[in-house]
Design an enzyme around this catalytic site. Structure first.
Site, PDB file in Angstrom:
ATOM      1  N   GLY A  17       0.818  -1.208   0.000  1.00 49.99           N
ATOM      2  CA  GLY A  17       0.000   0.000   0.000  1.00 49.99           C
ATOM      3  C   GLY A  17       0.855   1.264   0.000  1.00 49.99           C
ATOM      4  N   VAL A  92      -4.487  -4.756   2.587  1.00 51.65           N
ATOM      5  CA  VAL A  92      -4.167  -5.291   3.919  1.00 51.65           C
ATOM      6  C   VAL A  92      -3.465  -6.641   3.785  1.00 51.65           C
ATOM      7  CG1 VAL A  92      -6.133  -4.099   4.943  1.00 51.65           C
ATOM      8  CG2 VAL A  92      -6.404  -6.442   4.135  1.00 51.65           C
ATOM      9  N   THR A 134      -3.253  -9.869  -2.209  1.00 52.72           N
ATOM     10  CA  THR A 134      -3.309 -11.153  -2.903  1.00 52.72           C
ATOM     11  C   THR A 134      -4.330 -12.042  -2.207  1.00 52.72           C
ATOM     12  OG1 THR A 134      -0.999 -10.922  -3.488  1.00 52.72           O
ATOM     13  CG2 THR A 134      -1.933 -13.139  -3.617  1.00 52.72           C
ATOM     14  N   GLU A 168      10.047  -6.632  -3.574  1.00 50.57           N
ATOM     15  CA  GLU A 168      10.705  -5.780  -2.592  1.00 50.57           C
ATOM     16  C   GLU A 168      12.157  -5.548  -3.004  1.00 50.57           C
ATOM     17  OE1 GLU A 168       9.900  -7.094   1.442  1.00 50.57           O
ATOM     18  OE2 GLU A 168       7.831  -7.472   0.850  1.00 50.57           O
ATOM     19  N   ALA A 225      -0.933 -17.508  -9.762  1.00 49.72           N
ATOM     20  CA  ALA A 225      -0.224 -18.272 -10.797  1.00 49.72           C
ATOM     21  C   ALA A 225       1.157 -17.681 -11.065  1.00 49.72           C
ATOM     22  CB  ALA A 225      -1.045 -18.282 -12.086  1.00 49.72           C
ATOM     23  N   ALA A 228       3.457 -18.549  -8.256  1.00 50.61           N
ATOM     24  CA  ALA A 228       3.735 -19.987  -8.256  1.00 50.61           C
ATOM     25  C   ALA A 228       4.751 -20.326  -9.353  1.00 50.61           C
ATOM     26  CB  ALA A 228       2.442 -20.775  -8.448  1.00 50.61           C
ATOM     27  N   CYS A 279       5.542 -13.818   0.434  1.00 52.02           N
ATOM     28  CA  CYS A 279       4.487 -14.210  -0.514  1.00 52.02           C
ATOM     29  C   CYS A 279       4.626 -15.548  -1.214  1.00 52.02           C
ATOM     30  CB  CYS A 279       4.292 -13.111  -1.532  1.00 52.02           C
ATOM     31  SG  CYS A 279       3.560 -11.660  -0.755  1.00 52.02           S
TER      32      CYS A 279
HETATM   33  P1  NAD Z   1       1.838  -5.537   5.413  1.00 52.00           P
HETATM   34  O1  NAD Z   1       1.594  -6.429   6.548  1.00 52.00           O
HETATM   35  O2  NAD Z   1       3.164  -4.882   5.240  1.00 52.00           O
HETATM   36  O3  NAD Z   1       0.753  -4.351   5.412  1.00 52.00           O
HETATM   37  C1  NAD Z   1      -0.611  -4.541   5.644  1.00 52.00           C
HETATM   38  C2  NAD Z   1      -1.118  -3.409   6.535  1.00 52.00           C
HETATM   39  O4  NAD Z   1      -2.546  -3.475   6.604  1.00 52.00           O
HETATM   40  C3  NAD Z   1      -0.629  -3.469   7.990  1.00 52.00           C
HETATM   41  O5  NAD Z   1       0.093  -2.283   8.276  1.00 52.00           O
HETATM   42  C4  NAD Z   1      -1.921  -3.581   8.816  1.00 52.00           C
HETATM   43  O6  NAD Z   1      -1.867  -2.859  10.022  1.00 52.00           O
HETATM   44  C5  NAD Z   1      -2.936  -3.009   7.879  1.00 52.00           C
HETATM   45  N1  NAD Z   1      -4.322  -3.420   8.149  1.00 52.00           N
HETATM   46  C6  NAD Z   1      -4.809  -4.683   8.331  1.00 52.00           C
HETATM   47  N2  NAD Z   1      -6.141  -4.664   8.514  1.00 52.00           N
HETATM   48  C7  NAD Z   1      -6.523  -3.363   8.448  1.00 52.00           C
HETATM   49  C8  NAD Z   1      -7.768  -2.706   8.526  1.00 52.00           C
HETATM   50  N3  NAD Z   1      -8.909  -3.380   8.688  1.00 52.00           N
HETATM   51  N4  NAD Z   1      -7.791  -1.357   8.423  1.00 52.00           N
HETATM   52  C9  NAD Z   1      -6.644  -0.657   8.236  1.00 52.00           C
HETATM   53  N5  NAD Z   1      -5.436  -1.225   8.128  1.00 52.00           N
HETATM   54  C10 NAD Z   1      -5.365  -2.566   8.231  1.00 52.00           C
HETATM   55  O7  NAD Z   1       1.479  -6.388   4.114  1.00 52.00           O
HETATM   56  P2  NAD Z   1       2.062  -6.184   2.617  1.00 52.00           P
HETATM   57  O8  NAD Z   1       3.375  -6.842   2.488  1.00 52.00           O
HETATM   58  O9  NAD Z   1       1.896  -4.762   2.232  1.00 52.00           O
HETATM   59  O10 NAD Z   1       1.035  -7.080   1.801  1.00 52.00           O
HETATM   60  C11 NAD Z   1      -0.294  -6.668   1.586  1.00 52.00           C
HETATM   61  C12 NAD Z   1      -0.925  -7.579   0.542  1.00 52.00           C
HETATM   62  O11 NAD Z   1      -0.249  -7.434  -0.700  1.00 52.00           O
HETATM   63  C13 NAD Z   1      -0.850  -9.062   0.872  1.00 52.00           C
HETATM   64  O12 NAD Z   1      -2.046  -9.667   0.422  1.00 52.00           O
HETATM   65  C14 NAD Z   1       0.303  -9.549   0.055  1.00 52.00           C
HETATM   66  O13 NAD Z   1       0.154 -10.910  -0.315  1.00 52.00           O
HETATM   67  C15 NAD Z   1       0.229  -8.693  -1.176  1.00 52.00           C
HETATM   68  N6  NAD Z   1       1.495  -8.464  -1.870  1.00 52.00           N
HETATM   69  C16 NAD Z   1       2.649  -8.216  -1.179  1.00 52.00           C
HETATM   70  C17 NAD Z   1       3.836  -7.946  -1.844  1.00 52.00           C
HETATM   71  C18 NAD Z   1       5.115  -7.655  -1.116  1.00 52.00           C
HETATM   72  O14 NAD Z   1       6.125  -7.519  -1.769  1.00 52.00           O
HETATM   73  N7  NAD Z   1       5.129  -7.541   0.190  1.00 52.00           N
HETATM   74  C19 NAD Z   1       3.834  -7.873  -3.243  1.00 52.00           C
HETATM   75  C20 NAD Z   1       2.644  -8.120  -3.923  1.00 52.00           C
HETATM   76  C21 NAD Z   1       1.484  -8.402  -3.219  1.00 52.00           C
HETATM   77  C1  UGA Z   2       7.865 -11.709  -5.360  1.00 52.08           C
HETATM   78  C2  UGA Z   2       7.599 -11.537  -6.857  1.00 52.08           C
HETATM   79  O1  UGA Z   2       8.849 -11.412  -7.548  1.00 52.08           O
HETATM   80  C3  UGA Z   2       6.762 -10.290  -7.116  1.00 52.08           C
HETATM   81  O2  UGA Z   2       6.443 -10.198  -8.511  1.00 52.08           O
HETATM   82  C4  UGA Z   2       5.465 -10.386  -6.300  1.00 52.08           C
HETATM   83  O3  UGA Z   2       4.700  -9.208  -6.459  1.00 52.08           O
HETATM   84  C5  UGA Z   2       5.818 -10.566  -4.831  1.00 52.08           C
HETATM   85  O4  UGA Z   2       6.628 -11.760  -4.669  1.00 52.08           O
HETATM   86  C6  UGA Z   2       4.632 -10.744  -3.959  1.00 52.08           C
HETATM   87  O5  UGA Z   2       3.578 -11.160  -4.407  1.00 52.08           O
HETATM   88  O6  UGA Z   2       4.830 -10.472  -2.779  1.00 52.08           O
HETATM   89  P1  UGA Z   2       9.541 -10.649  -3.579  1.00 52.08           P
HETATM   90  O7  UGA Z   2       9.123 -11.790  -2.715  1.00 52.08           O
HETATM   91  O8  UGA Z   2       9.516  -9.295  -3.008  1.00 52.08           O
HETATM   92  O9  UGA Z   2       8.639 -10.604  -4.907  1.00 52.08           O
HETATM   93  O10 UGA Z   2      11.029 -10.895  -4.079  1.00 52.08           O
HETATM   94  P2  UGA Z   2      11.687 -11.827  -5.203  1.00 52.08           P
HETATM   95  O11 UGA Z   2      12.689 -11.035  -5.908  1.00 52.08           O
HETATM   96  O12 UGA Z   2      10.689 -12.518  -6.021  1.00 52.08           O
HETATM   97  O13 UGA Z   2      12.473 -12.899  -4.325  1.00 52.08           O
HETATM   98  C7  UGA Z   2      11.794 -13.891  -3.575  1.00 52.08           C
HETATM   99  C8  UGA Z   2      12.797 -14.867  -3.015  1.00 52.08           C
HETATM  100  O14 UGA Z   2      13.345 -15.683  -4.050  1.00 52.08           O
HETATM  101  C9  UGA Z   2      13.999 -14.207  -2.337  1.00 52.08           C
HETATM  102  O15 UGA Z   2      14.346 -14.913  -1.181  1.00 52.08           O
HETATM  103  C10 UGA Z   2      15.080 -14.306  -3.386  1.00 52.08           C
HETATM  104  O16 UGA Z   2      16.356 -14.278  -2.837  1.00 52.08           O
HETATM  105  C11 UGA Z   2      14.750 -15.641  -4.005  1.00 52.08           C
HETATM  106  N1  UGA Z   2      15.272 -15.794  -5.383  1.00 52.08           N
HETATM  107  C12 UGA Z   2      14.843 -14.974  -6.373  1.00 52.08           C
HETATM  108  C13 UGA Z   2      16.161 -16.818  -5.658  1.00 52.08           C
HETATM  109  O17 UGA Z   2      16.549 -17.586  -4.780  1.00 52.08           O
HETATM  110  N2  UGA Z   2      16.620 -16.967  -6.947  1.00 52.08           N
HETATM  111  C14 UGA Z   2      16.207 -16.158  -7.961  1.00 52.08           C
HETATM  112  O18 UGA Z   2      16.660 -16.362  -9.108  1.00 52.08           O
HETATM  113  C15 UGA Z   2      15.299 -15.133  -7.662  1.00 52.08           C
END
Ligand code: NAD
Ligand code: UGA
Length: 472
Positions: A17, A92, A134, A168, A225, A228, A279
């Site tokens: 977010g 969230v 997600t 990230e 997908a 995965a 994730c």
């Molecule tokens: P996060 O835990 O960092 O952030 C989620 C936030 O939502 C928290 O700060 C929490 O306090 C807040 N929250 C929860 N319930 C709430 C509510 N009812 N009202 C207001 N705030 C509320 O999580 P994230 O890493 O940002 O992931 C969020 C979603 O995005 C997940 O579904 C995750 O799978 C997906 N996603 C994450 C990544 C990633 O790189 N971290 C990438 C793509 C998708």
């Molecule tokens: C991953 C996906 O790359 C994003 O597209 C997606 O949005 C995100 O998950 C999500 O849904 O949260 P992230 O987990 O932030 O992103 O980082 P990645 O770069 O994918 O790395 C994931 C893990 O795989 C790390 O531990 C990384 O070190 C490892 N990795 C990655 C390997 O071991 N080998 C590789 O070749 C690539």
């Protein structure tokens, strides 16, 4: 023509977010963006005068500096954020369920549901509600039912799925230049209109040919997908790394050579100590659960194996450390370089480093840890959670946190590279490290940061070097 989106609210100020909506604010100065969260300390951190933001992400501070207070706001007033907005992102967390039906596999949707209920309860005008989190396939259906059952007259809700693909460490770049933006909607008149409005927001900076519009369920499933398939590539290359170690083939050379096939491509083929992050595992388990609920047993088994291979890779690596150190590390000093799940992030969720350190502690080794970004409290918290049966005091008696890589390696018997931070690749003075270590001095590279020549150079210094995916 439908009115344009002018106010956006994002529920959830986390890794997704925060950066996503900060970039929307930057690229759309005409839109007011408010990011809300229940977590006060997180919101306070986003608002700190000296920009000590709650997450570390290269380039993020610069974006926030440009927009905060202009058209980007962070607040704990969730109700107000909802009421003012015409489009609401639900961003969230959706962790794996810890108990009850589907425990260990299914996504816990309680935060999505409570955010949805809150929208229904406080909204006084129509909204476009966008799933950014997600979620399992068909979650939008449940959201719609909740919204419709609880809304006031004259409020209509259109639900879109707009999963996030940022990684990230590269979030800002991924958001500036996404491979694609995916928007799923119901294929009704209203659904398509809502989709068009969100598309317009992204079109402020994303090439329209990269904005894909599909059905709601396809969009939800695509997110699971994609993760995965990405994780599957890593498990495939890691499975091959085990064959390399046993045969004398070199996983770097194998990956490089397969990657030249344009159908396979070179990216995401880096063998490692195992993938981490919040994730991959969660989303695959979610897919496994979905498959099982649909009575698709073989499909579930297929995807489950990707996670199992990852567990195997971590186990295999810790075992190789123990085996190499003459079958015992009890009382020995192991320096672990890197605690984050990948470079350029302070995030430790599901980091392979945690599993390795837990394994070392179970063998009664002493562990010293260095990571350039992860806060110390986070490390203690993660270790306490991972080492269930050990209390924090016991953990603290065997683990020390060090201010530099060099410091962590002082008097170590072995050094383990667990995260591919650039400073480990470029900034280590190996001779000095060697001089300070116990002999024989072992190096275990779990991230392929040592090329063939580099590994040779270390051996000439006197190190015993072990690299993942290479025989000794
Ligand atoms: P996060 O835990 O960092 O952030 C989620 C936030 O939502 C928290 O700060 C929490 O306090 C807040 N929250 C929860 N319930 C709430 C509510 N009812 N009202 C207001 N705030 C509320 O999580 P994230 O890493 O940002 O992931 C969020 C979603 O995005 C997940 O579904 C995750 O799978 C997906 N996603 C994450 C990544 C990633 O790189 N971290 C990438 C793509 C998708
Ligand atoms: C991953 C996906 O790359 C994003 O597209 C997606 O949005 C995100 O998950 C999500 O849904 O949260 P992230 O987990 O932030 O992103 O980082 P990645 O770069 O994918 O790395 C994931 C893990 O795989 C790390 O531990 C990384 O070190 C490892 N990795 C990655 C390997 O071991 N080998 C590789 O070749 C690539």
């Amino acid at each position: 023509a439908p009115t344009k989106v002018s106010k956006i609210c994002c529920i959830g100020a986390g890794y997704v977010g925060g950066p996503t909506c900060a970039v929307i604010a930057l690229k759309c100065p005409h839109i007011q963006v408010t990011i809300v969260d229940l977590n006060k300390s997180r919101i306070d951190a986003w608002n700190t005068p000296d920009f000590k933001l709650p997450i570390y992400e290269p380039g993020l501070e610069d974006v926030v500096r440009q927009c905060r207070g202009r058209n980007l706001f962070f607040s704990t007033d969730v109700d107000k954020g909802i009421q003012e907005a015409d489009l609401i992102f639900v961003s969230v967390n959706t962790p794996t369920k810890k108990s009850g039906v589907g425990a260990g596999f299914a996504a816990d949707l309680k935060y999505v549901e409570s955010a949805t209920r809150q929208i229904a309860a406080v909204a006084t005008s129509s909204k476009i509600v966008v799933e950014k989190s997600t979620v399992p396939c068909r979650t939008a259906e449940s959201m719609r039912t909740i919204l419709e059952a609880n809304s006031k007259p004259n409020c209509r809700f259109d639900i879109l799925s707009n999963p996030e693909f940022l990684a990230e460490g590269t979030a800002i770049n991924d958001l500036f230049k996404p491979d694609r933006v995916l928007i799923g909607s119901l294929q009704t008149e209203e659904g398509k209109e809502a989709c068009e409005k969100l598309k317009e927001v992204y079109a402020n900076w994303v090439d329209p040919t990269r904005i894909l519009t599909v059905g709601l369920w396809s969009s939800e499933l695509t997110k699971l997908a994609a993760n995965a398939m990405l994780a599957q590539r890593i498990s495939s290359i890691n499975a091959l790394s085990a064959i390399c170690e046993a045969t004398g083939a070199n996983i770097d050379e194998v990956a490089y050579s397969i990657g030249f096939d344009s159908r396979i491509g070179p990216k995401f083929l880096k063998a490692s100590v195992g993938f981490g992050g919040s994730c991959f595992q969660k989303d695959i388990l979610n897919l496994v659960y979905l498959s099982e609920s649909l009575h698709l047993k073989e499909v579930a088994e297929y995807w489950r194996q990707v996670v199992e291979m990852n567990e195997y890779q971590k186990r295999r690596f810790s075992k190789r450390v123990v085996d190499t150190l003459f079958n015992t590390i009890t009382g020995k000093n192991i320096a672990v370089l890197g605690f984050a799940f990948k470079a350029d992030t302070g995030d430790t969720r599901e980091s392979a480093s945690i599993t390795l350190i837990r394994d070392f502690l179970k063998e009664r080794a002493n562990v010293s840890i260095y990571d350039p970004q992860v806060p110390h409290e986070q490390i203690w918290q993660d270790l306490e959670e991972a080492c269930g049966d050990m209390g924090i005091e016991e953990i603290k008696s065997s683990v020390t946190l060090r201010p530099t890589a060099l410091d962590a390696t002082q008097c170590a018997d072995a050094l383990v590279i667990a995260t591919e931070w650039k400073e480990f690749r470029e900034g280590i003075d190996w001779q000095t490290v060697y001089d300070g270590m116990n002999k024989p001095a072992f190096v275990f590279d779990g991230r392929l940061i040592l090329g063939l020549e580099e590994a040779e150079r270390l051996r000439r210094i006197g190190f015993k070097v072990t690299v993942i995916g290479r025989g000794n």
